[in-house]
Design a protein around this motif. Structure first.
Motif, mmCIF file in Angstrom:
data_model
loop_
_atom_site.group_PDB
_atom_site.id
_atom_site.type_symbol
_atom_site.label_atom_id
_atom_site.label_comp_id
_atom_site.label_asym_id
_atom_site.label_seq_id
_atom_site.Cartn_x
_atom_site.Cartn_y
_atom_site.Cartn_z
ATOM 1 N N LYS A 1 2.533 -0.882 -2.498
ATOM 2 C CA LYS A 1 1.288 -1.581 -2.825
ATOM 3 C C LYS A 1 1.448 -2.534 -4.011
ATOM 4 N N ILE A 2 2.496 -2.341 -4.816
ATOM 5 C CA ILE A 2 2.666 -3.129 -6.038
ATOM 6 C C ILE A 2 3.525 -4.362 -5.775
ATOM 7 N N THR A 3 2.992 -5.526 -6.149
ATOM 8 C CA THR A 3 3.752 -6.774 -6.148
ATOM 9 C C THR A 3 3.851 -7.228 -7.602
ATOM 10 N N GLU A 4 4.476 -8.344 -7.845
ATOM 11 C CA GLU A 4 4.577 -8.855 -9.210
ATOM 12 C C GLU A 4 3.215 -9.247 -9.778
ATOM 13 N N LYS A 5 2.252 -9.575 -8.915
ATOM 14 C CA LYS A 5 0.972 -10.085 -9.392
ATOM 15 C C LYS A 5 -0.216 -9.176 -9.107
ATOM 16 N N SER A 6 -0.040 -8.148 -8.266
ATOM 17 C CA SER A 6 -1.218 -7.354 -7.911
ATOM 18 C C SER A 6 -0.838 -6.017 -7.294
ATOM 19 N N CYS A 7 -1.853 -5.174 -7.232
ATOM 20 C CA CYS A 7 -1.799 -3.955 -6.435
ATOM 21 C C CYS A 7 -2.627 -4.269 -5.191
ATOM 22 N N ASP A 8 -1.995 -4.225 -4.028
ATOM 23 C CA ASP A 8 -2.674 -4.559 -2.781
ATOM 24 C C ASP A 8 -3.051 -3.282 -2.054
ATOM 25 N N GLY A 9 -4.298 -2.919 -2.186
ATOM 26 C CA GLY A 9 -4.811 -1.683 -1.618
ATOM 27 C C GLY A 9 -5.306 -0.776 -2.722
ATOM 28 N N PRO A 10 -6.002 0.287 -2.340
ATOM 29 C CA PRO A 10 -6.628 1.145 -3.356
ATOM 30 C C PRO A 10 -5.623 1.980 -4.143
ATOM 31 N N PRO A 11 -5.809 2.056 -5.460
ATOM 32 C CA PRO A 11 -5.017 2.988 -6.261
ATOM 33 C C PRO A 11 -5.394 4.436 -5.913
ATOM 34 N N ASP A 12 -4.591 5.367 -6.395
ATOM 35 C CA ASP A 12 -4.902 6.781 -6.200
ATOM 36 C C ASP A 12 -5.945 7.260 -7.199
ATOM 37 N N LEU A 13 -5.851 6.767 -8.424
ATOM 38 C CA LEU A 13 -6.760 7.129 -9.509
ATOM 39 C C LEU A 13 -7.121 5.858 -10.258
ATOM 40 N N THR A 14 -8.403 5.668 -10.510
ATOM 41 C CA THR A 14 -8.871 4.507 -11.256
ATOM 42 C C THR A 14 -9.712 4.986 -12.425
ATOM 43 N N VAL A 15 -9.512 4.352 -13.591
ATOM 44 C CA VAL A 15 -10.237 4.703 -14.813
ATOM 45 C C VAL A 15 -10.927 3.464 -15.349
ATOM 46 N N GLU A 16 -12.226 3.579 -15.592
ATOM 47 C CA GLU A 16 -12.991 2.508 -16.241
ATOM 48 C C GLU A 16 -13.607 3.073 -17.512
#
Length: 190
Positions: free
Chosen positions: A97-112
């Protein structure tokens, strides 16, 4: 690069990359990331990163700090994604899912981490977005009340698993062996 004028009703990642400043897109609607976060906000993000990184490295996962784009698209057409967010911190275990510029698709854990200018968006639009894309666990950190609300994906929607206070030990529901002493996360830095 140019400052957007927002004459249209819906935008995609292709528009987003042409704009000056920091933005997010949720359902094609642009949201400014200004002003910059407070010292307290950044200190909490730093403490969480320091606490989470060793655990997740041992799991073969990456812990990523903002600003880094997460592109979400129902049809997996990430160049045309109508959802581009920059969570304060996220964990992704699928390295594809990780490219040099983005994560393409949902992460497993997200923190805001809540800020006065983003709290409603984090609790409403982002909550709904992360639920829609089945982010497995979502943490909402409230620096004022010194709490972390943990939501977990279960039976097709988020369940509010628990609210942990600064004297509690947060236990992840996705990774039950992950335990964080929140007095260390919310400690006074000065």
């Amino acid at each position: 690069m140019k400052t957007p004028e927002f004459q249209h009703k819906s935008y995609t990642y292709k528009n987003y990359v042409e704009w000056d400043g920091q933005w997010e897109l949720i359902d094609g609607v642009p949201y400014s990331m200004a002003p910059s976060p407070s010292f307290t906000h950044q200190a909490i993000v730093g403490e969480l990163y320091a606490a989470l990184r060793p655990f997740f490295q041992n799991q073969g996962c990456a812990v990523v700090l903002a600003p880094f784009d997460v592109r979400l698209d129902e049809g997996f057409h990430y160049e045309n994604a109508k959802h581009v967010v920059q969570p304060d911190l996220f964990v992704v275990c699928d390295k594809q899912k990780i490219t040099e510029k983005s994560c393409d698709g949902p992460p497993d854990l997200t923190v805001e981490v809540l800020s006065p200018s983003t709290a409603l968006k984090d609790r409403n639009e982002k909550y709904n977005l992360y639920q829609q894309f089945q982010v497995k666990e979502y943490w909402v950190v409230d620096p004022v009340h010194r709490t972390i609300e943990v939501y977990g994906w279960e039976d097709g929607s988020y369940k509010n698993r628990e609210v942990f206070g600064e004297q509690d030990v947060l236990i992840s529901f996705l990774y039950p062996e992950l335990k964080l002493n929140l007095s260390e996360i919310f400690r006074e830095l000065w």
